[in-house]
Scaffold this active site. Sequence first.
Site, PDB file in Angstrom:
ATOM      1  N   THR A  39       5.331  -6.406  11.766  1.00  0.00           N
ATOM      2  CA  THR A  39       4.049  -6.627  11.080  1.00  0.00           C
ATOM      3  C   THR A  39       3.176  -7.646  11.814  1.00  0.00           C
ATOM      4  O   THR A  39       3.692  -8.538  12.474  1.00  0.00           O
ATOM      5  CB  THR A  39       4.392  -7.165   9.671  1.00  0.00           C
ATOM      6  OG1 THR A  39       5.137  -6.159   8.999  1.00  0.00           O
ATOM      7  CG2 THR A  39       3.169  -7.513   8.866  1.00  0.00           C
ATOM      8  N   VAL A  42       5.587   0.544  -1.065  1.00  0.00           N
ATOM      9  CA  VAL A  42       4.593  -0.450  -0.656  1.00  0.00           C
ATOM     10  C   VAL A  42       5.269  -1.810  -0.685  1.00  0.00           C
ATOM     11  O   VAL A  42       5.918  -2.168  -1.672  1.00  0.00           O
ATOM     12  CB  VAL A  42       3.373  -0.447  -1.607  1.00  0.00           C
ATOM     13  CG1 VAL A  42       2.358  -1.498  -1.164  1.00  0.00           C
ATOM     14  CG2 VAL A  42       2.720   0.936  -1.635  1.00  0.00           C
ATOM     15  N   GLY A  43       5.119  -2.568   0.385  1.00  0.00           N
ATOM     16  CA  GLY A  43       5.712  -3.901   0.454  1.00  0.00           C
ATOM     17  C   GLY A  43       4.706  -4.976   0.085  1.00  0.00           C
ATOM     18  O   GLY A  43       3.711  -4.727  -0.604  1.00  0.00           O
ATOM     19  N   GLY A  77       9.555  -7.629   2.359  1.00  0.00           N
ATOM     20  CA  GLY A  77       8.470  -7.527   1.393  1.00  0.00           C
ATOM     21  C   GLY A  77       8.905  -7.597  -0.056  1.00  0.00           C
ATOM     22  O   GLY A  77       8.236  -8.201  -0.897  1.00  0.00           O
TER      23      GLY A  77
HETATM   24  N1  ASP Z   1       6.562  -7.471   5.049  1.00  0.00           N
HETATM   25  C1  ASP Z   1       6.581  -6.144   5.575  1.00  0.00           C
HETATM   26  C2  ASP Z   1       6.979  -5.192   4.477  1.00  0.00           C
HETATM   27  O1  ASP Z   1       7.899  -5.482   3.739  1.00  0.00           O
HETATM   28  C3  ASP Z   1       7.490  -5.970   6.749  1.00  0.00           C
HETATM   29  C4  ASP Z   1       7.482  -7.081   7.765  1.00  0.00           C
HETATM   30  O2  ASP Z   1       6.702  -8.017   7.670  1.00  0.00           O
HETATM   31  O3  ASP Z   1       8.293  -7.002   8.698  1.00  0.00           O
HETATM   32  O4  ASP Z   1       6.398  -4.146   4.400  1.00  0.00           O
END
Ligand code: ASP
Length: 302
Positions: free
Chosen positions: A169, A198-199, A223
Amino acid sequence: MKPKLIVHGGAWNIPDEQVAAHLNGIEHSITKTFEALEKGLSALDAVELAINHLELDPTYDAGKGAFLNKAGEIELDAIIMDGLSLNFGAVACVQNIFHPVSLARQVMDNTEHAFLAGKGAQQFAIDQGFEILDPKQLLTERELVFFDKIKEDPEFMTHHPFRDSPSDTVGAVAMDINGNLAVATSTGGTPRKLPGRVGDSPIIGAGAYADNSIGAASTTGWGESIMKVLLAKTVCDLFEHNSAGDAARIGIAKLQQKVGGLGGVIGINSNGEYAYAHNTPRMAFAYVTSSGQVISKIKITP
Ligand code: ASP
């Protein structure tokens, strides 16, 4: 006043062979964007620009290079927020576009809504004239190989802290020459996620938050845990009575202690001080010092 800019290229356990690419990508994005910020670009335009660079870079789990979901498809989430007005725009589960963060910006600027998901977000992209890609244009060989490796692996767990994360991300926080703050976060989510998952990234207060009077923050990591503590808003609230660095560290400690969470955060407080912390083995991030030097790091001791 002197602008400020900090970007991240994700947390988790970035494999050694991916370290150089992660550093190069964030350095390129921050250098290009900071030049424009110094010339007067707004914080809001700056975070969109910084993320656009990273969405085109196949190194990251955002735009090109994103993880595949369980159905072998790419679904993208993004958010952008303006610290002056507290306006934000977000999209979830959009497909076949390079720049979900720009779609989120269009939601904010051109609709009476703040968050569009799935079919409606997709139609909105078409209506706004976004280039609709062949799915292969976002796909990388690296992710195809990774997907094949984990597809049927009963041992694979999204939130294993030491799982290798070949891509990740992205997020950006900026303060412009007028002292306005903005934040943006863009992601392909987590590997092998269920379609429709959805995260935290596009969720206001979880994946991003900005308020000129306190600060702005962008998060990355697991997430499902980050959402529970609204990590970005928590860190922004902590800016009020703590140094920037302490706010980030306390926020991550809360994530860990309250929900056994894993993640990282970057931010800028209302005085223009940088904040960063993570409890994953690694986090890629870069910021520009007051003398204009780009500092980029891939690992700090949490
Ligand atoms: N936070 C993101 C999600 O859970 C993934 C990440 O940041 O690596 O979609």
